[in-house]
Design a protein around this motif. Sequence first.
Motif, PDB file in Angstrom:
ATOM      1  N   GLY A   1       0.770  -1.195  -0.082  1.00  0.00           N
ATOM      2  CA  GLY A   1      -0.123   0.031  -0.069  1.00  0.00           C
ATOM      3  C   GLY A   1       0.769   1.184   0.144  1.00  0.00           C
ATOM      4  N   GLU A   2       0.339   2.512  -0.417  1.00  0.00           N
ATOM      5  CA  GLU A   2       0.838   3.769  -0.322  1.00  0.00           C
ATOM      6  C   GLU A   2      -0.206   4.630   0.354  1.00  0.00           C
ATOM      7  OE1 GLU A   2       2.126   4.386  -4.289  1.00  0.00           O
ATOM      8  OE2 GLU A   2       3.367   2.846  -4.084  1.00  0.00           O
ATOM      9  N   ALA A   3       0.267   5.797   0.792  1.00  0.00           N
ATOM     10  CA  ALA A   3      -0.296   6.827   1.353  1.00  0.00           C
ATOM     11  C   ALA A   3       0.602   8.179   1.189  1.00  0.00           C
ATOM     12  CB  ALA A   3      -0.821   6.669   2.843  1.00  0.00           C
ATOM     13  N   SER A   4      -0.172   9.375   1.560  1.00  0.00           N
ATOM     14  CA  SER A   4       0.862  10.469   1.538  1.00  0.00           C
ATOM     15  C   SER A   4      -0.307  11.425   2.351  1.00  0.00           C
ATOM     16  CB  SER A   4       1.009  11.246   0.552  1.00  0.00           C
ATOM     17  OG  SER A   4      -0.209  11.682  -0.137  1.00  0.00           O
ATOM     18  N   PHE A   5       0.527  12.213   3.156  1.00  0.00           N
ATOM     19  CA  PHE A   5       0.029  13.306   4.112  1.00  0.00           C
ATOM     20  C   PHE A   5       0.899  14.452   4.162  1.00  0.00           C
ATOM     21  CE2 PHE A   5       2.029  10.432   6.855  1.00  0.00           C
ATOM     22  CZ  PHE A   5       2.642  11.107   7.670  1.00  0.00           C
TER      23      PHE A   5
END
Length: 192
Positions: free
Chosen positions: A157-161
Amino acid sequence: MNFLNRLKTLVLVAALCIMPALGADTFKIDTSHSSIMFAAKHFGAAWNYGRFNDFEGTVVFDEANLAATKVDVKIVAKSIDTNNERRDKHLRSPDFFNAAQFPDITFKSSKVEVDGETMKIHGELAMLGKKQNVVVTLAKSGEGTGMDGGKLVGFHGEASFKRSDFGMNYGVGNGALSDEVKIVISIETKKV
């Protein structure tokens, strides 16, 4: 419709509502075969990667009902590792993770949107005493059988913030470090 028929209908409807949940299995993250990595851009030039070495969590997963997936993860902030001891000490300080005061980073899912085989896991990311909604794009990466015969399922998975959303502002204004932080997750889980 008499009382007995209404009762049968209610029981049938309740059973149908419960059935998808019965197919879900709980999987524990095998931290020795998993990685939680992050990246921030340094002076606009290159993405610098690091990882967390100490974390735990569970995934409730039913391949026939991806929308029922649940994720719960806890990361130990002081386990940050960028392969540079001096930088890691600074990252543990109040300028960044303030690991002494806020030892844990947590993510708990709240809902899942399904797009084919990909799940958009909406959840609450908590760190530095603040909570923000973050979306993790997660997909099953494979499955197998462990040496002890247990079922294994992998996820990527991947995410950004924006770190400033959590009050982590060091270096944001002068361009030294990007406000955006990327997260890359590769986890192997074992059925409990």
